[in-house]
Design an enzyme around this catalytic site. Structure first.
Site, PDB file in Angstrom:
ATOM      1  N   THR A 142      -4.700 -18.643  22.428  1.00  0.00           N
ATOM      2  CA  THR A 142      -3.286 -18.480  22.133  1.00  0.00           C
ATOM      3  C   THR A 142      -3.094 -18.336  20.631  1.00  0.00           C
ATOM      4  OG1 THR A 142      -2.913 -20.860  21.910  1.00  0.00           O
ATOM      5  CG2 THR A 142      -2.705 -19.908  24.117  1.00  0.00           C
ATOM      6  N   GLU A 145      -1.772 -17.194  28.871  1.00  0.00           N
ATOM      7  CA  GLU A 145      -2.159 -18.075  29.972  1.00  0.00           C
ATOM      8  C   GLU A 145      -1.991 -17.446  31.350  1.00  0.00           C
ATOM      9  OE1 GLU A 145      -0.618 -20.716  26.572  1.00  0.00           O
ATOM     10  OE2 GLU A 145      -0.118 -18.779  27.479  1.00  0.00           O
ATOM     11  N   LYS A 187      20.933 -25.301  18.836  1.00  0.00           N
ATOM     12  CA  LYS A 187      21.820 -26.250  19.513  1.00  0.00           C
ATOM     13  C   LYS A 187      22.940 -26.609  18.549  1.00  0.00           C
ATOM     14  CE  LYS A 187      21.841 -30.053  22.762  1.00  0.00           C
ATOM     15  NZ  LYS A 187      21.048 -31.075  23.494  1.00  0.00           N
ATOM     16  N   TRP A 194      24.021 -24.663  23.616  1.00  0.00           N
ATOM     17  CA  TRP A 194      22.863 -23.820  23.315  1.00  0.00           C
ATOM     18  C   TRP A 194      23.295 -22.406  22.954  1.00  0.00           C
ATOM     19  CZ3 TRP A 194      18.679 -26.308  22.345  1.00  0.00           C
ATOM     20  CH2 TRP A 194      18.326 -27.468  23.058  1.00  0.00           C
TER      21      TRP A 194
END
Length: 534
Positions: free
Chosen positions: A176, A321, A430, A435
């Protein structure tokens, strides 16, 4: 039913038996072209597998690559797992310290490296301690290295035999990006790659009549499985080498009559600008589809390609992944009966889960409904989804107690199963307990005619805790004020979503795979004194 092993040798054997006359084309560093057939590729791949075994490698040993996209990289990509080894792609855009850690943690025994990239390799080769270094391409072979062509020539093809390798054994490896913490390794099994190649062929309609040019680097997220998909169905493969500028790519598209290509949004934005500048210069009539992935594409870009140039962009979402494709939008049958506006709206979303991948989203109070508005973190499972990281027990919390992978992406899921990413969990703003999606703001801003690129980040605010700040790259010769950009956004977003600040830069820093590097932007602008562009 027979216990037939789904593995990479079975993919190569099919190419060997059926597609010997199909072509594989590579653009070399000097911009000349290398051409050969699948029959040539198969023969050299077999000899490479034998030669690697002759270097003392055993089943499961890792063979690292540091190369551009070209035919020798394809030979290694396929030849290592066919020989029972594991292909481990190193990212040539990473810092040498990162590649030192990644190669050492993986236990790589061999490095196969382009000679043109040798100056990069010297910055970490000695620190890793590879047992063998194999140099690819024209020019002098570095001291102590093995010339790739000599190694391939030393392999005895008559000594090669297709092996019935366990489909659950490792075939490839990728790390990753390590945007938070150290990079983590993902081991892909033969079974996962075989199933994913078959699924990708179905999703994108790839067949023997296609000519595929993957702009996506072979070191990025398993090359979106294109090397294995093309070999499985016999599609002609065209590799751009190090030449990823818009003009070079457009030349290759036209010359080789490319039917399908794939890359990150920044690649396609550059292509779009080149096409807009000289719309009659390029003949892309053979191109039936272009796949965009890596990050969410702006709807305005999708529409511009379609309406101005008659080119269709298909959108895919996935992760290292996941081999890496998780969802697709704009694939066969997904747009039947939709109006033009609805089609582009849907295509800008991340689409539905691919076959054998299941999805759900979890909020603070549990799993959220598929209503298109409730937000939660996307969780996935399936045969092409990793069940753990390579020797990283400290990251076990990325999987739920019942075995689903926590992606870190905050999404909504519609009643029709369409996923729409709102943000990465670490990138959401936030503000006053509500949000705000930075992705939605970015894609809307990039629809403004004066904006080339835009990234939105959260910055501290005494009253609201956090507020959105937009970092903007204007198109050459264009101008825009803060007020104009805010007014452009206003019809589409609640007032509290609109950025309080705009910062104008020449370039937005990007990760090694072309995504916006928001950590750098937060460091640069979180405490900077705002200057309004009026």
């Amino acid at each position: 039913m027979m216990d037939y092993q789904l593995n990479v040798p079975a993919i190569l054997r099919r190419a060997d038996e059926l597609y010997g006359d199909r072509e594989i084309v590579s653009r070399l560093p000097d911009k000349s072209w290398h051409r050969y057939t699948y029959a040539d590729f198969v023969s050299r791949t077999k000899r490479l597998a034998v030669a690697l075994r002759g270097l003392g490698l055993s089943d499961g040993d890792r063979v690292a690559t540091l190369m551009w996209n070209h035919h020798e990289h394809l030979e290694t990509y396929v030849g290592a797992p066919v020989g029972g080894f594991v292909t481990h792609t190193l990212n040539l855009r990473l810092h040498p310290d990162d590649n030192t850690y990644i190669a050492s943690h993986a236990g790589d025994r061999v490095l196969v490296v382009d000679k043109v990239l040798w100056p990069l390799a010297t910055q970490f080769v000695d620190r890793v301690g590879f047992e063998h270094v194999i140099a690819v391409g024209a020019g002098d072979t570095p001291d102590g290295a093995i010339d790739y062509e000599e190694l391939v020539a030393s392999g005895d093809e008559s000594a090669f035999a297709y092996r019935d390798l366990d489909e659950r054994s490792a075939a490839a490896m990728c790390f990753t990006s390590g945007t938070t913490g150290l990079p983590k390794g993902v081991l892909y099994s033969h079974r996962a790659l075989a199933l994913h190649a078959l699924t990708a062929a179905y999703l994108m309609g790839v067949n023997e009549g296609d000519t595929i040019l993957p702009v996506v680097p072979m070191f990025h997220a398993n090359a979106w499985c294109f090397p294995f998909t093309c070999c499985l169905v016999g599609a002609k493969q065209v590799f751009p080498g190090p030449h990823l500028d818009p003009e070079s790519l457009l030349e290759a598209f036209e010359q080789e009559k490319v039917t399908l290509s794939a890359g990150v949004p920044t690649i396609w934005m550059g292509i779009l600008q080149a096409l807009d500048a000289t719309p009659d210069r390029w003949d892309l009539s053979a191109m039936r589809s272009m796949t965009v992935g890596g990050s969410a594409p702006p709807r305005a870009m999708l529409e511009a390609f379609g309406e101005r140039h008659g080119l269709k962009i298909v959108h895919g979402w996935g992760m290292t992944e996941m081999c890496p494709i998780g969802t697709m939008s704009g694939g066969p049958g997904q747009e039947l009966g939709l109006s033009t506006e609805a089609m582009y709206d849907k295509r800008a979303q991340q689409g539905t889960a691919i076959p054998f991948v299941e999805i759900r989203a979890r909020g603070a109070d549990g799993l959220v409904p598929w209503d298109g508005t409730s937000m939660g973190e996307l969780e996935v499972r399936g045969p092409s989804v990793s069940s753990s990281y390579f020797e990283a027990p400290e990251a076990a919390d990325r999987w739920t107690d019942d075995g689903w992978f926590r992606t870190g992406d905050i999404v909504t899921i519609g009643a029709d199963g369409y996923v729409e990413i709102q943000d990465r969990s670490k990138d959401l703003v936030k503000s006053g307990g509500e949000w705000i999606s930075t992705v939605a703001l970015e894609n809307a801003l990039m629809g403004h005619p004066a904006v080339a690129e835009a990234a939105v980040i959260a910055v501290p605010d005494d009253k609201w805790s956090e507020r959105p700040l937009a970092v903007v790259v204007l198109r050459e010769g264009a101008a825009a004020t803060d007020g104009e950009l805010r007014d452009f956004l206003a019809p589409s977003f609640a007032k509290f979503w609109l950025p309080d600040r705009f910062e104008y830069v020449d370039e937005i820093p990007k990760t090694a795979v072309g995504k916006f590097r928001k950590t750098a932007l937060r460091e640069q602008f979180a405490s900077a004194t705002p200057v309004e562009n009026v």
